[in-house]
Design a protein around this motif. Structure first.
Motif, PDB file in Angstrom:
ATOM      1  N   ARG A 140      -3.013  -9.308  -2.301  1.00 37.45           N
ATOM      2  CA  ARG A 140      -1.581  -9.406  -2.656  1.00 37.45           C
ATOM      3  C   ARG A 140      -1.254 -10.836  -3.075  1.00 37.45           C
ATOM      4  O   ARG A 140      -0.550 -11.065  -4.069  1.00 37.45           O
ATOM      5  CB  ARG A 140      -0.698  -9.006  -1.474  1.00 37.45           C
ATOM      6  N   ASN A 188       4.348  -9.451   4.565  1.00 36.00           N
ATOM      7  CA  ASN A 188       5.092  -8.227   4.916  1.00 36.00           C
ATOM      8  C   ASN A 188       5.833  -8.339   6.256  1.00 36.00           C
ATOM      9  O   ASN A 188       5.962  -7.347   6.973  1.00 36.00           O
ATOM     10  CB  ASN A 188       4.151  -7.014   4.965  1.00 36.00           C
ATOM     11  N   SER A 241      -3.797  -8.321   2.312  1.00 38.40           N
ATOM     12  CA  SER A 241      -2.940  -9.485   2.105  1.00 38.40           C
ATOM     13  C   SER A 241      -3.554 -10.511   1.152  1.00 38.40           C
ATOM     14  O   SER A 241      -2.837 -11.131   0.347  1.00 38.40           O
ATOM     15  CB  SER A 241      -2.631 -10.149   3.446  1.00 38.40           C
ATOM     16  N   ARG A 255       7.051 -13.346   1.652  1.00 35.67           N
ATOM     17  CA  ARG A 255       7.479 -12.001   2.070  1.00 35.67           C
ATOM     18  C   ARG A 255       6.498 -10.937   1.565  1.00 35.67           C
ATOM     19  O   ARG A 255       6.148 -10.007   2.313  1.00 35.67           O
ATOM     20  CB  ARG A 255       8.887 -11.731   1.531  1.00 35.67           C
ATOM     21  N   ARG A 256       6.048 -11.090   0.344  1.00 31.06           N
ATOM     22  CA  ARG A 256       5.096 -10.132  -0.221  1.00 31.06           C
ATOM     23  C   ARG A 256       3.699 -10.335   0.347  1.00 31.06           C
ATOM     24  O   ARG A 256       2.916  -9.400   0.423  1.00 31.06           O
ATOM     25  CB  ARG A 256       5.057 -10.279  -1.757  1.00 31.06           C
ATOM     26  N   SER A 286       2.119  -2.988  -1.974  1.00 30.92           N
ATOM     27  CA  SER A 286       2.369  -3.210  -0.544  1.00 30.92           C
ATOM     28  C   SER A 286       1.237  -2.664   0.327  1.00 30.92           C
ATOM     29  O   SER A 286       1.094  -3.052   1.485  1.00 30.92           O
ATOM     30  CB  SER A 286       3.705  -2.590  -0.136  1.00 30.92           C
TER      31      SER A 286
END
Lengths: 158, 149
Positions: free
Chosen positions: A112, A26, A109, A22-23, A105
């Protein structure tokens, strides 16, 4: 792996895998699909017997690859590129969680995923390299740059 | 706010947070080391974010995983079966071709030379037709009755 063992594995790792994906992507719909497919693949394929940490790494590897494959199929660029290096010296201040979440956020990606695997999942550099299919020696550099970028975002918010 | 360097004690710091066990000198080190202090804060913050994210995790039901896994296994099994049928039909067509050319009652039988001289459009067309006749019904059965492939 019998059903009981698999159920235990699922109950242990499903939520943390969901949180990571999910993180990372997104996208909640994609996250649900990827988590399901990762566990389905683990169950339906004849993989050699693994230790519990190896099973978790296998799940994270599979899930990461599924997200990247999905993006490639939809023509989203997801290559793990080295970020520009712009180091400056600032006075360190305490990290506020909400600001951190917002700044996180906004990051690319790939960064992250690096930060999440290192700080939320506490994976070693070797394990991060396995999951993300990058060189182990690159993880340290990329993680350092990801941290600096995150701190840069946080300092811009102040 | 940037870091110019790393510290090789960052992993010790993280381990101390996990075990909630701070050797005295490590705590003093963190207080004076910017990279370690940042790592401490980041690790703590990320653990909180992870806990909160997991709270609203909408994971699929375990039973769905089992069912989906069984469906995938079955699909793979039938795809392998389909390949086997195609291979068998091809082998049957090839065998038919060889038998037709070798056992011709109007000429000397078992003539390999005739095998190549007989390789014309009519023979090839016959073999293709034989292949289709052998494979098509089985393929149709798999697609319609079993609703797969």
């Amino acid at each position: 792996m019998n059903e009981t063992e698999f159920k235990q594995l699922y109950e242990t790792h499903a939520k943390s895998l969901w949180a990571y994906i999910r993180r990372f992507c997104n996208d909640e719909d994609l996250t649900n699909d990827v988590v399901q497919e990762s566990f389905v693949r683990m169950l339906s394929r004849e993989i050699p017997s693994l230790t519990d940490p190896q099973k978790k790494t296998y799940l994270y590897q599979t899930a990461t690859r599924l997200v990247l494959d999905h993006w490639r199929a939809n023509k989203k660029v997801t290559e793990l590129t080295i970020a520009d290096r712009t180091e400056q010296s600032f006075e360190w201040k305490a990290v506020q969680k909400i600001d951190l979440e917002n700044a996180f956020s906004q990051m690319p990606s790939n960064q992250r995923s690096l930060l999440w695997l290192a700080y939320a999942e506490n994976y070693s550099h070797n394990e991060i390299a396995d999951i993300l299919h990058i060189q182990t020696k690159s993880v340290r550099v990329l993680l350092f740059r990801a941290k600096n970028k995150l701190l840069k975002f946080l300092s811009e918010k102040e | 706010m940037m870091m110019n360097s790393e510290c090789n004690r960052e992993s010790e710091v993280i381990q101390a947070i996990i075990e909630n066990n701070w050797p005295g000198e490590l705590r003093l080190h963190v207080d004076s080391c910017v990279p370690c202090r940042i790592s401490e804060q980041l690790f703590t913050a990320f653990q909180q974010i992870k806990t909160e994210t997991e709270k609203y995790a909408n994971i699929p039901r375990f039973e769905h995983i089992l069912i989906e896994s069984e469906l995938q296994k079955e699909t793979h099994r039938l795809q392998n079966f389909n390949r086997l049928i195609s291979l068998s039909a091809f082998a049957a067509a090839a065998a038919g071709f060889i038998l037709i050319t070798l056992f011709n009652p109007h000429d000397d039988w078992m003539s390999v030379r005739r095998l190549f001289s007989f390789f014309n459009f009519q023979t090839v067309a016959s073999c293709v037709l034989l292949f289709v006749i052998a494979e098509a019904p089985l393929h149709l059965f798999l697609k319609t009755r079993l609703k797969i492939l």
